[in-house]
Design an enzyme around this catalytic site. Structure first.
Site, PDB file in Angstrom:
ATOM      1  CG  ASP A   1      -9.857  -0.321   4.875  1.00  0.00           C
ATOM      2  OD1 ASP A   1      -9.813  -0.767   3.721  1.00  0.00           O
ATOM      3  OD2 ASP A   1      -9.027  -0.588   5.749  1.00  0.00           O
TER       4      ASP A   1
ATOM      5  CE  LYS B   1      -3.811  -2.573   2.041  1.00  0.00           C
ATOM      6  NZ  LYS B   1      -4.617  -2.982   3.192  1.00  0.00           N
TER       7      LYS B   1
ATOM      8  CD  GLN C   1      -3.784  -4.755   6.336  1.00  0.00           C
ATOM      9  OE1 GLN C   1      -3.853  -3.681   5.753  1.00  0.00           O
ATOM     10  NE2 GLN C   1      -4.167  -5.881   5.763  1.00  0.00           N
TER      11      GLN C   1
HETATM   12  N1  GUN Z   1      -7.253  -7.162   5.632  1.00  0.00           N
HETATM   13  C1  GUN Z   1      -7.575  -7.842   4.505  1.00  0.00           C
HETATM   14  N2  GUN Z   1      -8.125  -7.009   3.594  1.00  0.00           N
HETATM   15  C2  GUN Z   1      -8.138  -5.783   4.155  1.00  0.00           C
HETATM   16  C3  GUN Z   1      -8.589  -4.502   3.710  1.00  0.00           C
HETATM   17  O1  GUN Z   1      -9.105  -4.334   2.608  1.00  0.00           O
HETATM   18  N3  GUN Z   1      -8.442  -3.482   4.589  1.00  0.00           N
HETATM   19  C4  GUN Z   1      -7.894  -3.658   5.826  1.00  0.00           C
HETATM   20  N4  GUN Z   1      -7.798  -2.606   6.606  1.00  0.00           N
HETATM   21  N5  GUN Z   1      -7.483  -4.829   6.276  1.00  0.00           N
HETATM   22  C5  GUN Z   1      -7.602  -5.881   5.433  1.00  0.00           C
END
Ligand code: GUN
Length: 293
Positions: free
Chosen positions: A121, A54, A98
């Site tokens: 998100d 990211k 995350q």
């Molecule tokens: N863990 C797996 N996919 C995601 C996501 O799209 N966002 C976040 N914050 N954690 C994740």
């Protein structure tokens, strides 16, 4: 029939290039680049890899990124205090915590601390609630589900009126993707581990979204001829032929399903790259909204 392969990597690259050029213009005009803060609690290797990619993608798009890494022993109050600081930080347009969080931390408590204007998100209960109501668009749509819809649109698939089957009901993918498909006027069936006769349900679908996290569980003879298959699964399986001893597969038996479907996403190179593209898109959206654009 041999299916069209939906190239998520190429589509994501196009989207990211467009974002980068918009960011360059806005940065010059407004004197600030969009900013994304990530919060990683603990040392889960998969989460570390995701967060790293990211940041790399932000860098390439001209988006500032701020990485916060906390030990797994961090308290609920400490994680929430960090989120509050980021809520108040004018350089930060998006906050991504995350998931999954280490055991003992209350995920909903943390996610509801994120200001909804920075919830890139789309996991804040208000944004998820709005996504699931008629005529109340959320401020942000979760990234992987948004990527699924982008891929269907880019492939020219008609969603309105289609029978869609979503396999999996996670908060991150299954539930929001079902809401998005329903909001686009598909008739949606959400299947899960207790669903009776799953193959029969899948056979009815014009659009299949697989997000169950089980390697190659969905077989080719479950797919209705001409259906479109979006495989969200990323599973590592042993493979003695591979130099690393393992390889990635989706939730769909790809080689079987591609003989039957009209279009299908590969793993890797399908939905995966789209998630990050949508995160950059959401961060840019948040930044623009802050500036009244
Ligand atoms: N863990 C797996 N996919 C995601 C996501 O799209 N966002 C976040 N914050 N954690 C994740």
């Amino acid at each position: 029939m041999t299916a069209q392969i939906i190239d998520g990597k190429a589509l994501a690259a196009r989207i990211r290039a467009n974002i980068a050029s918009e960011v360059t213009d806005l940065h010059a005009r407004l004197g600030r680049a969009p900013g994304l803060a990530t919060v990683l609690v603990g040392t889960d290797p998969a989460s570390q890899t995701y967060v790293r990619s990211k940041h790399k993608a932000c860098n390439q798009a001209g988006i500032q990124s701020f990485a916060y890494e906390l030990p797994a022993t961090t308290s609920q109050a400490e994680v929430e205090a960090l989120v509050e600081d980021l809520n108040a930080n004018p350089e930060v347009d998006g906050i991504l915590v995350q998931l999954p969080l280490p055991k003992g931390l209350d995920e909903e408590g943390v996610l509801s601390t994120i200001h909804i204007d920075k919830d890139v998100d789309g996991f804040h209960p208000i944004n998820i609630g709005r996504l699931n109501m008629k005529g109340r668009p959320p401020l942000f749509v979760p990234c992987t589900p948004a990527g699924v819809i982008e891929m269907l649109d880019a492939t020219g698939v008609t969603i309105s009126g289609a029978d869609a089957v979503v396999i999996g009901r996670s908060n991150i993918v299954g539930i929001p993707v079902a809401a998005l498909l329903r909001n686009r006027d598909a008739t949606v069936t959400v299947c899960h581990s207790r669903t009776r006769d799953l193959p029969e349900k899948v056979r009815r679908a014009d659009i299949v979204v697989a997000a169950i996290g089980r390697p190659e569980m969905i077989r080719g003879d479950w797919i209705r001829p001409g259906a479109v298959v979006i495989d969200v699964g990323i599973n590592r399986i042993e493979d003695a032929q591979s130099p690393t001893g393992s390889r990635l597969v989706g939730d769909v038996a790809f080689e079987e399903a591609r003989q039957v479907a009209s279009a299908i996403t590969p793993v890797p190179g399908g939905v995966g790259p789209m998630t990050i593209a949508m995160l950059l898109q959401n961060t840019l959206t948040g930044f623009k909204r802050t500036h009244g654009l």
